[in-house]
Motif scaffolding. Structure first.
Motif, mmCIF file in Angstrom:
data_model
loop_
_atom_site.group_PDB
_atom_site.id
_atom_site.type_symbol
_atom_site.label_atom_id
_atom_site.label_comp_id
_atom_site.label_asym_id
_atom_site.label_seq_id
_atom_site.Cartn_x
_atom_site.Cartn_y
_atom_site.Cartn_z
ATOM 1 N N LYS A 163 0.827 -1.199 0.000
ATOM 2 C CA LYS A 163 0.000 0.000 0.000
ATOM 3 C C LYS A 163 0.864 1.253 0.000
ATOM 4 O O LYS A 163 1.824 1.370 0.769
ATOM 5 N N LEU A 164 0.499 2.189 -0.865
ATOM 6 C CA LEU A 164 1.163 3.487 -0.930
ATOM 7 C C LEU A 164 0.469 4.431 0.049
ATOM 8 O O LEU A 164 -0.745 4.627 -0.030
ATOM 9 N N VAL A 165 1.239 4.998 0.991
ATOM 10 C CA VAL A 165 0.655 5.883 2.002
ATOM 11 C C VAL A 165 0.462 7.273 1.400
ATOM 12 O O VAL A 165 1.402 7.907 0.937
ATOM 13 N N VAL A 166 -0.805 7.739 1.424
ATOM 14 C CA VAL A 166 -1.156 9.045 0.875
ATOM 15 C C VAL A 166 -1.917 9.807 1.967
ATOM 16 O O VAL A 166 -3.146 9.846 1.992
ATOM 17 N N GLY A 167 -1.173 10.383 2.919
ATOM 18 C CA GLY A 167 -1.814 11.068 4.030
ATOM 19 C C GLY A 167 -2.658 10.107 4.844
ATOM 20 O O GLY A 167 -2.160 9.131 5.406
ATOM 21 N N GLU A 168 -3.988 10.373 4.904
ATOM 22 C CA GLU A 168 -4.907 9.511 5.636
ATOM 23 C C GLU A 168 -5.314 8.282 4.822
ATOM 24 O O GLU A 168 -6.031 7.426 5.319
ATOM 25 N N MET A 169 -4.897 8.234 3.567
ATOM 26 C CA MET A 169 -5.331 7.168 2.670
ATOM 27 C C MET A 169 -4.192 6.190 2.398
ATOM 28 O O MET A 169 -3.021 6.512 2.557
ATOM 29 N N VAL A 170 -4.563 4.973 1.975
ATOM 30 C CA VAL A 170 -3.580 3.992 1.510
ATOM 31 C C VAL A 170 -4.080 3.411 0.184
ATOM 32 O O VAL A 170 -5.174 2.873 0.122
ATOM 33 N N PHE A 171 -3.282 3.562 -0.854
ATOM 34 C CA PHE A 171 -3.652 3.093 -2.189
ATOM 35 C C PHE A 171 -2.868 1.820 -2.530
ATOM 36 O O PHE A 171 -1.652 1.778 -2.370
ATOM 37 N N SER A 172 -3.570 0.821 -3.015
ATOM 38 C CA SER A 172 -2.917 -0.421 -3.430
ATOM 39 C C SER A 172 -1.992 -0.147 -4.615
ATOM 40 O O SER A 172 -2.405 0.435 -5.614
ATOM 41 N N ILE A 173 -0.731 -0.578 -4.475
ATOM 42 C CA ILE A 173 0.241 -0.383 -5.553
ATOM 43 C C ILE A 173 0.806 -1.712 -6.053
ATOM 44 O O ILE A 173 1.447 -1.794 -7.087
ATOM 45 N N GLY A 174 0.533 -2.794 -5.308
ATOM 46 C CA GLY A 174 1.004 -4.117 -5.720
ATOM 47 C C GLY A 174 0.364 -5.210 -4.889
ATOM 48 O O GLY A 174 0.100 -5.013 -3.699
ATOM 49 N N SER A 175 0.094 -6.350 -5.517
ATOM 50 C CA SER A 175 -0.506 -7.495 -4.825
ATOM 51 C C SER A 175 0.145 -8.775 -5.337
ATOM 52 O O SER A 175 0.354 -8.924 -6.537
ATOM 53 N N GLU A 176 0.460 -9.668 -4.422
ATOM 54 C CA GLU A 176 1.033 -10.963 -4.808
ATOM 55 C C GLU A 176 0.364 -12.056 -3.988
ATOM 56 O O GLU A 176 0.435 -12.056 -2.756
ATOM 57 N N VAL B 66 -9.204 -11.423 -9.646
ATOM 58 C CA VAL B 66 -9.824 -10.270 -10.316
ATOM 59 C C VAL B 66 -10.760 -9.533 -9.363
ATOM 60 O O VAL B 66 -10.751 -8.299 -9.297
ATOM 61 N N HIS B 67 -11.563 -10.279 -8.609
ATOM 62 C CA HIS B 67 -12.437 -9.641 -7.614
ATOM 63 C C HIS B 67 -11.610 -8.844 -6.611
ATOM 64 O O HIS B 67 -11.969 -7.709 -6.258
ATOM 65 N N TYR B 68 -10.508 -9.432 -6.151
ATOM 66 C CA TYR B 68 -9.662 -8.743 -5.175
ATOM 67 C C TYR B 68 -9.079 -7.457 -5.763
ATOM 68 O O TYR B 68 -9.089 -6.407 -5.109
ATOM 69 N N LEU B 69 -8.582 -7.527 -6.989
ATOM 70 C CA LEU B 69 -7.997 -6.344 -7.627
ATOM 71 C C LEU B 69 -9.048 -5.276 -7.893
ATOM 72 O O LEU B 69 -8.769 -4.072 -7.789
ATOM 73 N N MET B 70 -10.268 -5.688 -8.216
ATOM 74 C CA MET B 70 -11.355 -4.721 -8.412
ATOM 75 C C MET B 70 -11.683 -4.012 -7.098
ATOM 76 O O MET B 70 -12.029 -2.817 -7.093
ATOM 77 N N ILE B 71 -11.569 -4.725 -5.980
ATOM 78 C CA ILE B 71 -11.772 -4.089 -4.672
ATOM 79 C C ILE B 71 -10.684 -3.041 -4.432
ATOM 80 O O ILE B 71 -10.958 -1.953 -3.918
ATOM 81 N N GLN B 72 -9.447 -3.350 -4.830
ATOM 82 C CA GLN B 72 -8.361 -2.381 -4.652
ATOM 83 C C GLN B 72 -8.602 -1.121 -5.487
ATOM 84 O O GLN B 72 -8.368 0.000 -5.019
ATOM 85 N N ILE B 73 -9.079 -1.302 -6.704
ATOM 86 C CA ILE B 73 -9.393 -0.156 -7.569
ATOM 87 C C ILE B 73 -10.551 0.649 -6.980
ATOM 88 O O ILE B 73 -10.518 1.885 -6.916
#
Length: 401
Positions: free
Chosen positions: A173-186, A357-364
């Motif tokens: 997860k990429l830390v963006v202030g109060e937010m965390v954005f998914s940047i990679g999943s394995e 795919v479901h998991y990645l769609m949740i990240q998006i």
């Protein structure tokens, strides 16, 4: 008067203008003579279902099947629709789509924000993008639902042993202030390549690091992780990729280094600040490592980290706070996705490709939801709860054109 649906569409158009087209450009392996819905309709319906906090595929089909919802989705996709695809149709597509193409869509979103310099002010020391790595379990069952499940022996309350089959993912997860954005999943999974020995998080980290380096070769990165990553292999991976690191450190992880820190800091603590300790340049198998510590006297809790960031009395407090941000992947990340807006523990499909795919769609969806929750002035001022945002969005999607 909030129009959250309009705000959501505005976010997509302003920050990710090619998102819908990218969904439509996914490789379509369906028999084209039977195709009724374009790929963008399939994926936008799923995305909106997630954004509205509808936690089952059948529930999504049922709740989004209104005249207004169909027309809104048609407008978003830029075409005419008479009805929305059934959940079984969506799952059929998810089983055939290429997972790496969905990952490229996530990369497109993160890259747009980085190139647009939207994330500049969230850099650590005005230089490094902070990425937290941690693993979490998804679905778990006593029945084997596909060949890629991890297997673990467990004991129930009565003392009976049984085998648990599960899906596990290592997330960055990429830390963006109060937010965390998914940047990679394995995904940690059993495959033909590792059938002699079960896959694990340590092996997955090596694969995940390769992915991130390949997708973001020039990005200056600071990696955070729990005590599992306080090891020579993990440190070597960071060094090889030119990344900095700040990793949780416990006495049992590298006993010799921890003991040396205690001995040296007792004689010559380099910190002049109360409750802070640090020693720089300790040797660990040829690597020069800094160990930093903060004692929270109110909670009687200590926070210790190893890092290769430069440490001084001026930056020690801020560096400890950066290390403590590791909890964001648990709180703003997994907790929200498991127990609040999304339900990553739900088995939306038994097919391994569809699960991914479901998991990645949740990240998006989570990236967009966070931008909606934290970036829209009216939403922040009204202090709407996550459930209220979901309900408002669903109501506007399904009852207002």
């Amino acid at each position: 008067e909030l129009n959250i649906l309009n705000d959501l569409v505005t976010i997509v158009k302003q920050y990710f203008p090619e998102l819908i087209d990218k969904f439509n450009s996914l490789t379509d392996l369906r028999n084209q003579s039977y195709v009724k819905y374009k790929m963008k309709v399939i994926f936008i319906v799923r995305l909106l279902g997630l954004m509205c906090e509808i936690k089952s595929m059948h529930g999504m089909t049922r709740e989004l099947n209104t005249k207004e919802s169909i027309e809104n989705i048609a407008q978003i996709c830029g075409l005419e629709l008479e009805e929305i695809p059934h959940c079984d149709t969506i799952n059929d597509v998810f089983e055939k789509v290429k997972v790496e193409e969905i990952e490229k869509i996530r990369k497109y979103m993160i890259s747009k924000l980085i190139r647009g310099k939207i994330l500049q002010r969230y850099k650590i020391r005005d230089r490094y993008y902070h990425i937290i790595v941690d693993g979490t379990g998804l679905a778990a069952s006593r029945k084997k639902y596909n060949e890629n499940c991890l297997v673990k022996k467990k004991t129930d309350k009565k003392g009976n042993e049984y085998q648990e089959y599960s899906t596990y993912v290592l997330e960055a997860k990429l830390v963006v202030g109060e937010m965390v954005f998914s940047i990679g999943s394995e995904f940690v999974e059993n495959t033909e390549e590792n059938e002699t020995k079960q896959d694990c998080e340590t092996k997955a980290f090596k694969r995940l690091a390769e992915k991130i380096k390949k997708e973001y070769p020039k990005l200056k990165i600071l990696i955070s992780g729990d005590a599992l990553y306080a090891s020579k292999p993990a440190i070597d991976i960071c060094k090889e990729n030119g990344w900095k690191y700040i990793i949780r450190f416990k006495e049992g992880t590298i006993p010799s280094l921890y003991q040396e820190f205690k001995t040296v800091v007792a004689e010559s603590n380099e910190s002049t600040k109360v409750n802070y300790e640090y020693v720089t340049g300790l040797d660990y198998e040829g690597e020069k490592i800094n160990v930093i510590k903060y004692m929270d006297t109110k909670k009687d809790t200590e926070f210790v980290y190893i890092t290769d960031l430069s440490i001084t009395n001026k930056n020690i407090e801020n560096t400890i706070n950066v290390g403590r941000n590791r909890w964001k992947i648990e709180n703003e990340g997994f907790n929200i996705q498991k127990n609040r807006t999304f339900d990553i523990g739900h088995l939306y499909s038994k097919n391994q490709t569809a699960i991914k795919v479901h998991y990645l769609m949740i990240q998006i969806a989570h990236i967009l939801r966070q931008m909606l929750e934290k970036g829209i002035k009216e939403v922040k001022e009204l202090k709407l709860k996550l459930k209220e945002i979901s309900q408002t969005l669903k109501k506007q999607l399904t009852s207002t054109i």
